[in-house]
Design an enzyme around this catalytic site. Sequence first.
Site, PDB file in Angstrom:
ATOM      1  N   HIS A   1       0.845  -1.213   0.000  1.00  0.00           N
ATOM      2  CA  HIS A   1       0.000   0.000   0.000  1.00  0.00           C
ATOM      3  C   HIS A   1       0.879   1.262   0.000  1.00  0.00           C
ATOM      4  CE1 HIS A   1      -3.148   2.734   1.207  1.00  0.00           C
ATOM      5  NE2 HIS A   1      -3.990   1.804   1.605  1.00  0.00           N
TER       6      HIS A   1
ATOM      7  N   GLU B   1      -0.953   0.963  -5.527  1.00  0.00           N
ATOM      8  CA  GLU B   1      -0.701  -0.277  -4.791  1.00  0.00           C
ATOM      9  C   GLU B   1      -0.786  -1.483  -5.708  1.00  0.00           C
ATOM     10  OE1 GLU B   1      -3.586  -0.141  -1.562  1.00  0.00           O
ATOM     11  OE2 GLU B   1      -3.749   1.987  -1.969  1.00  0.00           O
TER      12      GLU B   1
HETATM   13  O1  TA6 Z   1      -6.097   1.443  -0.671  1.00  0.00           O
HETATM   14  C1  TA6 Z   1      -7.236   2.160  -0.677  1.00  0.00           C
HETATM   15  C2  TA6 Z   1      -7.985   1.931   0.626  1.00  0.00           C
HETATM   16  O2  TA6 Z   1      -8.472   0.643   0.693  1.00  0.00           O
HETATM   17  C3  TA6 Z   1      -9.076   2.993   0.750  1.00  0.00           C
HETATM   18  O3  TA6 Z   1     -10.363   2.499   0.524  1.00  0.00           O
HETATM   19  C4  TA6 Z   1      -8.853   3.580   2.113  1.00  0.00           C
HETATM   20  O4  TA6 Z   1      -9.648   2.963   3.051  1.00  0.00           O
HETATM   21  C5  TA6 Z   1      -7.381   3.342   2.294  1.00  0.00           C
HETATM   22  O5  TA6 Z   1      -7.095   2.118   1.719  1.00  0.00           O
HETATM   23  C6  TA6 Z   1      -6.725   3.507   3.650  1.00  0.00           C
HETATM   24  O6  TA6 Z   1      -7.106   2.568   4.543  1.00  0.00           O
HETATM   25  P1  TA6 Z   1      -6.663   2.671   6.052  1.00  0.00           P
HETATM   26  O7  TA6 Z   1      -7.293   1.480   6.707  1.00  0.00           O
HETATM   27  O8  TA6 Z   1      -5.158   2.615   6.067  1.00  0.00           O
HETATM   28  O9  TA6 Z   1      -7.192   3.985   6.546  1.00  0.00           O
END
Ligand code: TA6
Length: 301
Positions: free
Chosen positions: A170, A273
């Site tokens: 991520h 990602e």
């Molecule tokens: O990668 C995108 C995502 O899944 C978004 O939907 C958003 O929720 C983000 O990740 C961040 O997630 P987090 O749990 O780290 O706040």
Amino acid sequence: MDIDQLNIDYGITDQLTFVKGNGGLPFILISNPGATALISVYAAQVLSFQPATECEDLLFLSQKSSYEEGKAIRGGIPVCWPWFGPDPKDRDRPDHGFVRNGLWAVLATTAIADNETKVTLRFQETIESKSYWRKPFILDLEISVGDTLTLKLITRNTGNKTFSITQALHAYLQVGDINQVQILGLENSHYLDKLDNSLQKHQSGAVTFLEEVDRIYTGTQNEWLINDSSFNRQIKITSTSNKTTVVWNPWEATSAKIPDLEPDDYQHFICLEAGNVDTDTVELLPGNEYSLLTNFKITRD
Ligand code: TA6
């Protein structure tokens, strides 16, 4: 973790040192002629990577992030595993899995060359992790720091039953100005728009950011270029074994609901990602392993 002992066992003179980082968490500092990097052993999260030729970090790291066991660090490259996003079984388990909220072990450190250093971290099952996921596994993250940054996430099924995972690296990539960024490499693909009931939509040209974006691109290629004209640089990302790519920027209103982000932080990062997400699940037979590898390289015209 005893920092002195880690330095005795795994420190590398002139390249790699363990330090007590924010919140007392064990961090690894790498400095070689290729780059400098900061890695948290907690969560196996690369927090900073800056090639020697660059004056800006590859990665965004929130100044408001928590550094506390059980909480995710906001920024760098969190590891989402063995599920991506909310708990697929709706059992109130943490979003994006449990390894970004846990302490990993140091398995090895190696000076590959004068200008390349490699660290291998391992997530070991604990009583707590078994309460989230009972499958027997070994999860390693190999991090290579040189002129470029490479992460290889290796999942091994050590049990006698097949299991499935979804996963992603991520990456919070720092950009100079969100309004001057475009992503190339996703043209003519399809994406599921998480902000519109996961409707499938078509991406015609480059991806640009004018509002919140939360998309899962499916059936994608494995090479992307982020053009950042404000920083006057490009980030070239290549990956293997993933068929999905997630692109996220929370924009203003969603950022305001995220307590560990400053209101204008969204202007300075995008998440791109590489992963196996949504229907792109990875099935692992007993004894098998699967690697997700991503390389990040900063280039200039
Ligand atoms: O990668 C995108 C995502 O899944 C978004 O939907 C958003 O929720 C983000 O990740 C961040 O997630 P987090 O749990 O780290 O706040």
